[in-house]
Structure formats: C-alpha cells, structure tokens
Design an enzyme around this catalytic site. Structure first.
Site, short mmCIF file in Angstrom:
data_model
loop_
_atom_site.label_atom_id
_atom_site.label_comp_id
_atom_site.label_asym_id
_atom_site.label_seq_id
_atom_site.Cartn_x
_atom_site.Cartn_y
_atom_site.Cartn_z
N TYR A 1 -22.05 3.80 -10.38
CA TYR A 1 -22.41 2.43 -10.00
C TYR A 1 -23.81 2.06 -10.47
O TYR A 1 -24.06 0.95 -10.93
CB TYR A 1 -22.31 2.28 -8.47
CG TYR A 1 -22.91 0.99 -7.96
CD1 TYR A 1 -22.30 -0.23 -8.22
CD2 TYR A 1 -24.10 0.99 -7.23
CE1 TYR A 1 -22.86 -1.41 -7.76
CE2 TYR A 1 -24.66 -0.19 -6.77
CZ TYR A 1 -24.03 -1.39 -7.04
OH TYR A 1 -24.59 -2.55 -6.59
N ARG B 1 -36.28 -3.00 3.78
CA ARG B 1 -35.60 -1.77 3.41
C ARG B 1 -35.94 -1.47 1.97
O ARG B 1 -36.39 -2.34 1.23
CB ARG B 1 -34.09 -1.87 3.61
CG ARG B 1 -33.41 -2.82 2.66
CD ARG B 1 -31.90 -2.89 2.92
NE ARG B 1 -31.23 -1.66 2.53
CZ ARG B 1 -30.58 -1.51 1.37
NH1 ARG B 1 -30.53 -2.49 0.50
NH2 ARG B 1 -29.97 -0.39 1.08
N HIS C 1 -21.83 -8.40 -1.63
CA HIS C 1 -21.91 -6.95 -1.47
C HIS C 1 -20.64 -6.24 -1.92
O HIS C 1 -20.60 -5.02 -1.92
CB HIS C 1 -22.20 -6.58 -0.01
CG HIS C 1 -23.64 -6.72 0.33
ND1 HIS C 1 -24.15 -7.86 0.90
CD2 HIS C 1 -24.70 -5.90 0.13
CE1 HIS C 1 -25.45 -7.71 1.07
NE2 HIS C 1 -25.81 -6.55 0.61
#
Lengths: 189, 316, 339
Positions: C318, C225, C195
């Site tokens: 990003y 999610r 991450h």
C-alpha cells in the site's frame, strides 16, 4: 498486528435490495435505456396517480405512454425541473449503469433530496467510468484494467476507489515505475 | 475547573419574559471564541450544596463575539441550576463557562428551513436568524409559548421577520397544528425543533406518516436529566462507591465525588461522557448510543442515563 | 533556540534539500516501539509542547519554510486544481485564515504580524515580504481565494472538512505535498469513503468510533497523530497527479545509494475545530529525513530497522515500498545489535 487481519482495501458503493417506500407521496422512476422486466414489474406495483417514469435513452423507446423520454444530455435539466415541482415526500428509484445512477444522485442531491430518498438498483453492467488522476480526463464504459486513458493515453490501473461526486473510479498509471511491466488486461467485475 | 474553561463577567441581566432571564457575558481577560449558529456553552454554577452545570444556547449574532448572551427559564421543578441563575447571579458576578460547542448547526444546503421553537427553545434560533438573513436563506419561524411565562423576544421577532414569523400563544388559546405545518412542503425542506420531548415526538410522528425522510428533521432537547430511583455506583479500578440520589444525574454524582468524566452537552447527545460498564443493568435515556449498543449493556451515558439495578459497576 | 528559515532549497530535479543538525535532532520520529504496530495513536495537540520540538507551537515554522513555500508555488503554477474549495466552504476558509494568522503572529512575532481594527485586518509576512490590508470575511479584498492566500504562506497541506449529518466531508483543501492521494479525486468524499483504500484492521465499528471521536472535537482542543511512509529522494510532491514523473525513481535505489536516496517521510496531522463554521481543519505537515541522517541517532536506527522488518506485507504494498523495502531492511540491520 498480523498481516492476515488486513483486509483488501476497497471503497465501492454497496447496493441493497430496493423496495417501494409506501409512505412516500410520490414515486419517481428513472431508467437508463429500455427497462428490464423486473423494473417494469416494480414500476407497475405503484399506484398510477402517485408515480412518474423518466426514461433516458438516445433512441425512441417507451413502455408507458405517460413516461417522459429524454436523452442523456437533457437529463440534468429535465430532472431538476421535475424535482422542483415534487413534494418533500418523494422517493426516486433509479436503474442504469453505475455512472448513470450516481449522476442522477448528484442532480437529486443538488435539488435538495437526501440520500435515503434515492433508491439505487445494483448497476446493470460492470462498466465503469474512469477518472484519470494524472490529466483528470474521464473515460467512459471501461470494462478492463489496465485501461487506456482517453485523455493522456497512459495505461491506467483501475482501483476500487469510487467517487460519488465524479461517479467514477480512480485510474493511476500502472507502468510508471517500469515501462516494461504492463500486465494483461483483466475484466472488471 | 477544567483547563479550558473561560472566566466571564455578567455584564447585564434582563427579564425577557415572566419566567426567563437573559444574561450578557463578557470575557474577564482576553476575548471570547467566535462561534457558529446553534452553539451552546456549559455554565458552571457554584451553589451552596453542590456545583450545577447546565448547557445554554448562545443567542447572540455569531458575527459578534464581543459578548455572549444566554437565556435561562426558571424551571418549575428546578434541580437548582435555574433557581441559582435567577436568584443568585447579579450584574458584575463572575462565572465559568466552557468554550462553545455545536450539536445543532443549520443545514446550509437546505432550500427551505422551518424553525419550530417552544418556550425557551427560541434561544438557538436567535443565533440562526441573523446568519440566515445574511445568506438570504428561505426560512420561517414558528414560535410556541405561553405569554404568562415565556414568549421572550416575540415582539422584536415579529417586527424583524414580518411574514416569516408565526406565533402561537397558548395562553390566548392559539394552537399550532403540526399536520398543517408540515403538509405540502417542497423537496429540500428541513425542519429544526427546539422544545420539549413531546413536541419533537409529535413532529417525528406526523413527518413519518407524511413519508418525510428522517434526516431532514433536526432537533435539540436540552431537557434536564429526569429523576429516578437512587442507586449505588462502584468504580471497578479502585472499588470506590458513590451514591446517586433521586434528583441528581450519575454524571453529577461522579463529579461530586471528584471522579472526572469528559462531557460536553450534558443532555445525552454528544457522546463525550460514554463510560464502560462492567456489571449491573443500565436504564438508557440517551439519544447517542444505537439500539444495538444499548442492548449490549456495556456502556452508559452518565449525563442522562441511570441504573435499573440497585448497583452499577463502572469499568473505570 | 529556534532555527531561522534558510535560503530556498529544491524538492525536485537537483534535490538540494538538506536537514541541519538541529533539524535532525528535532525530527518527529514516529516509531515508539521496536516493532511495527498499527495504532490510532491520537493525542491532544496541547500547547506548548517541549521547547524546540516540532510540537512546541500550534504550527511549526522551521528552516525549510522558504523552500516549501517556493515548492508550493511551483506545484500550483503547474496545476491550479491542487487547491479547491466548494462554494459552501467560504466561511470555513476564513476560519482558517483567522486561526493561522493569529497563531503565526503570536508564536513567531519576529516573522509575522497581524493588526485588527474591527474587520479591517493588516497582515505582514516578513519572510515572504507580503503585506495585505483586507476586510475579514470579504473574499473580494484578497488577491486570490482565502484558502490559496493563506495556504501559500504556511507549511503543510490543509484539508477543510465540512461537518454535517454526523459525518465529515472533504470539501476544501490545498494539497501540494501529499503522500499519494489526490484532492481533486477525493473532493466531496465522506470520512469512510476517503479512507476506503487504507488497509487497516477493519474491526467492527472502527470507523464509527473514529468518526464519533472526530466529530466531537471541541473548539480549543486540537488533536494530532503521526503518519509515515518512505519517499525516494527529498520529493515533497508525491501526488498521484505527478506520479508518472517520479514513479520510476522507486527503481533507482541500489544497496550503494539506499541511505542517501530513501527518506523517511513523517506527517504530523492535526485536527482542529473551526469556531465560526464548525468545520474541522485537518493539517498535514510533512517532514523528510534521509536514512543517512536518521541513523546518526543510534536508537532511531535500531527502531527503524525493527519497524521495517516487521512491517506487514499489505502495508509494504500500500505504501509503495515493494521495490526497495528489502534493501532498506538490509541497510538498517547493521545498526541493530541483535543482527
């Protein structure tokens, strides 16, 4: 959410100051190239009967006639053999380039050591090993970004995303979207 | 009954030691989940006064999920659960259990496994052993018991494991010397302990003196919540108050009052029941929160922890 | 009513991929508010979800099944390393076989069937015309590794996360349609390592809390999610591996073709505890919809505009949207009455 609350993404190992683990029954010091003065002082602070010094170098250099000298290509076999004879209560102290210390980490982990037994000094240089995400080729000793992949020759942006397994940073082509947009190389820190 | 509880039938009951009974459980409908070595289930026991819930390790081979087996030691100062299992539960009865969960899985990358069991603490290792044998893992089992009370499965283990098995019957004055057990172990050794807190502490202290890294020591302590002085708990959202008695846990008192709190291990390990605290002084007894988190005094693990103060206000 | 898989369409070259009206109506639109907000947005993946929705079944098999399986075969042929599994993950991969085959045969009996006699299993995938007799747990009885075998028969990428020392490790996976991450590079990483590159609010303890939550996920209680980005053309394989061959498409967006070229890419990510190995199965099912199709729903069009307009700059960067993000906002503004 406000943009300023987003921090620059990064995944680089953090190196804490290394101290001797006095509880350890044995201490294995591993150094790439000629040991720095600080490392020599650190090494000499441990009782002779409880320590081993492994020097990894392509040339003949020794600071201690009891030290074991190997080349990089011999490292895995020698280290695996040494660790096979060592007690559970062993601590490794390793100094060298970032790729080197994580290579040692991998061998030691394979031999059954856990992370807290492997103490790593901050890398001696800013040189990085680079993993090309397009051709999976490894380029050693990269100092600038973008860097040219030694496998596919693409211009790679060196990202601050490190793999301990590969002991390398990831490189992604920087001019894939626009071949005319190639920034000047910046020195990596 | 929570939605994913499983209804099981007691297919067999066996006395496996003077104080230990083994129960074989089969699914009433459908099939049971497969599980991993070291798993436990929470068994719900509808007593006359209240519902008891205790976690028990599965001791069958994890390759065979046709039935689950658990073993229950009759506790000297039982809070009701083990007495219920020993005196009330008969073959053919139905019980509710949770799906298996695992907080004590073997470290398969270890090169040597030392299993240290005390009394009924043999149970999680019963599911380790078949898998370790299949994987040809290097292990040894050290089993401490008092043959007048415990010592379940010792004869079959001795036969199956041969030189990998070491037994210490304190009723025959056999002692296990922890310092000798831990001395001169090679790199790659991991130790697993299932037993009382004192044994775990002994191993930790010897290991620390020997310079072992902490992360090669694995333990499971399914100690029942220890009693403490009674206190009152208040729910901030509704103002509802619940009395927590001397011998019941905060979690049990909340469940009794129909306040639902998610939970899993009921032993202060898994962190599922973490509950925010608005007021009052907490007596932390769990192994989950860090030292810093405990010092903040804003979160409690109601399965084992209690209040220092007479009143605790939960922020729920 | 469920839609049957339709004939193979392409996710590359001529991009013949289309969404039917039913597929558009069930698209998992991810923005629940009129402003972009970062949230962990994790919820139980409880069965059964709403009828006909992508959440109805544990694994969603939809009209793109044959196309996605054909695309996966192309990617694996070009680069077999897009599927990898470390030696200690064998049991976890068998866990996945059991989970996927059981779910597919129970939820889509018209397409899949599974018969068991002890460890002797018979699997029939009628859509791909695959029949297999094998011994459960014995990898030598399958024509390829267990992970590749099952991965070639189910939509979505899969990562199998080993759980040890209270952490999760990316130790196996089949990843042929990632949103810009490389399994080959991320292999073996811990939760916080993989991450690392994600910009998010690094409030104190966020990783520790997320990790404690994930490592406590129980058997039979999967969670999910949604994640999203924008993709140019209906390209499934937006991997770093192949980026040199598709990166330039980001410069091909014009105000005239923005609605047709730019696709909202939504990932339904599900985490499910594997009972035999205690590993976590992390499935990442990708859905693509062109802006053109998306704006046929006026509420989505309006929300999409507001979410894009308020997207923080670091996320624009990003997610690789910098070159065309303004054109997307401009195009969507016509559907938002405030403008």
């Amino acid at each position: 959410m406000q943009p300023e609350s987003l921090e620059a993404p990064t995944n680089r190992p953090i190196y804490s100051p290394v101290i001797v683990n006095n509880k350890s029954a044995h201490h294995l010091f591993i150094c790439e190239g000629y040991p720095s003065r600080e490392f020599q002082i650190f090494y000499s602070s441990v009782d002779d009967s409880k320590k081993t010094l492994l020097l990894v170098s392509e040339s003949d250099s020794t600071i201690d006639h009891d030290s074991i000298l190997v080349t990089h290509s011999e490292l895995t076999a020698k280290l695996t053999q040494l660790l096979g004879e060592m007690p559970l209560s062993t601590t490794i102290y390793v100094l060298g380039s970032e790729a080197f210390i994580w290579d040692v980490h991998s061998v030691a982990t394979q031999a059954g050591m856990v992370a807290e037994q492997i103490k790593m000094f901050a890398p001696v240089s800013g040189q990085r090993r680079l993993f090309c995400t397009h051709c999976y080729h490894i380029t050693e000793d990269v100092t600038h970004s973008p860097a040219v992949c030694s496998g596919c020759q693409r211009n790679l942006l060196v990202r601050d995303h490190f793999s301990r397994l590969h002991a390398a940073y990831v490189g992604v082509q920087i001019d894939a979207e626009d071949p005319d947009d190639l920034p000047l190389p910046q020195e990596l820190i | 009954m929570s939605t994913d509880q499983i209804k099981v039938r007691v297919a067999a009951v066996a006395q496996v030691a003077p104080m230990i009974r083994e129960f074989t459980l089969t699914a009433v409908t459908g099939s049971l989940y497969p599980f991993s070595p070291g798993s436990h289930v929470v068994v719900e026991m509808p007593g006359e006064q209240k519902i008891y819930r205790n976690a028990y390790s599965l001791l069958s081979d994890s390759h065979d999920a046709s039935a689950y087996r658990i073993a229950v030691r009759l506790q000297d100062n039982s809070r009701g659960g083990s007495v219920f299992m020993h005196q009330q539960v008969k073959e053919g009865d139905e019980l509710l259990i949770s799906p298996p969960a695992n907080l004590f899985i073997p470290q398969w990358n270890a090169q040597k496994h030392i299993l240290l069991a005390a009394g009924v603490g043999i149970t999680p290792f019963m599911s380790y052993l078949p898998e370790m044998q299949r994987r040809q893992a290097d292990f040894e089992l050290h089993y401490l018991f008092r043959s007048k009370q415990t010592g379940a499965y010792q004869l079959e283990l001795a036969e199956q494991l041969g030189q990998r098995f070491f037994s210490y019957d304190s009723d025959q004055a056999q002692r296990c010397n922890i310092s000798e057990l831990l001395a001169d172990r090679p790199l790659g050794t991991h130790i697993y302990i299932c037993g009382p807190e004192g044994l775990i502490k002994d191993v930790q202290s010897v290991a620390e003196q020997l310079g072992w890294p902490d992360s090669v020591i694995h333990f499971e302590e399914f100690a029942a919540p220890k009693p403490g002085k009674p206190f009152t708990v208040e729910l901030k959202s509704t103002g509802k108050t619940v009395q927590v008695g001397e011998s019941e846990s905060l979690l049990e008192a909340l469940e009794e009052a129909e306040v639902a709190v998610p939970n899993l291990c009921r032993g202060g390990v898994c962190g599922q029941c973490a509950t925010p605290v608005a007021e009052g002084e907490i007596e932390h007894r769990d192994n989950y929160l860090s030292v810093d988190e405990k010092a903040r005094q804003d979160c409690v693990m109601p399965c084992v922890s209690r209040a220092h103060s007479d009143r605790l206000v939960l922020d729920i | 009513m469920r839609i049957s898989p339709k004939p193979v369409q392409s996710f590359r070259d001529d991009f013949t991929y289309t969404n039917s009206r039913e597929a558009i109506s069930r698209f998992p639109f991810p923005f629940v508010e009129d402003e972009y907000r970062y949230s962990v947005n994790i919820e139980p993946h409880a069965m059964s979800g709403p009828d006909g929705s992508v959440f109805e079944k544990f694994l969603d098999i939809d009209e793109h099944y044959l196309s996605e399986m054909a695309e996966r075969a192309i990617v694996l042929k070009e680069n077999p390393a897009r599927c990898l599994s470390m030696k200690h993950m064998d049991l976890a991969c068998w866990d996945m076989i059991e989970r996927v085959m059981s779910a597919l045969s129970a939820d889509y009996p018209e397409h899949f069937s599974l018969t068991k006699q002890g460890d002797n299993w018979h699997w029939h995938n009628k859509l791909l015309d695959i029949q297999e007799d094998f011994v459960f747990g014995d990898s030598s009885t399958l024509p390829m590794s267990p992970l590749e075998y099952i991965g070639r028969q189910v939509q979505g990428d899969f990562a199998i996360l080993d759980q040890r020392n209270a952490d999760l490790f990316m130790d196996a996976g089949i990843v042929t349609c990632p949103a810009d991450w490389s399994l080959a590079f991320d292999a073996g990483m811990s939760f916080s390592e993989w991450h690392g590159p994600v910009p998010m609010a690094r409030e104190e303890g966020i990783f520790e809390r997320a990790l404690k939550y994930l490592t406590a996920i129980q058997v039979g209680r999967p969670v999910r999610r949604l994640n999203w980005t924008l993709t140019i053309n209906a390209r499934m394989d937006t991997s770093p591996e192949t980026y040199p061959s598709w990166g330039n498409e980001r410069t091909s967006v014009t105000p005239e073709n923005v609605a047709e070229k730019v696709h909202l890419r939504v990932e339904v990510q599900v985490l499910d505890r594997m009972p035999r190995s205690n590993a976590l199965m992390f499935s990442i099912r990708t859905y693509l919809i062109s802006l053109e199709d998306l704006v046929t729903n006026p509420q989505w069009a309006k929300r999409m505009h507001r979410a894009m307009k308020t997207l923080p700059a670091p996320l624009v960067e990003y997610k690789g949207l910098t070159r065309f993000h303004p054109m997307v906002v401009e195009y969507l503004s016509q559907f938002d009455p405030v403008n």
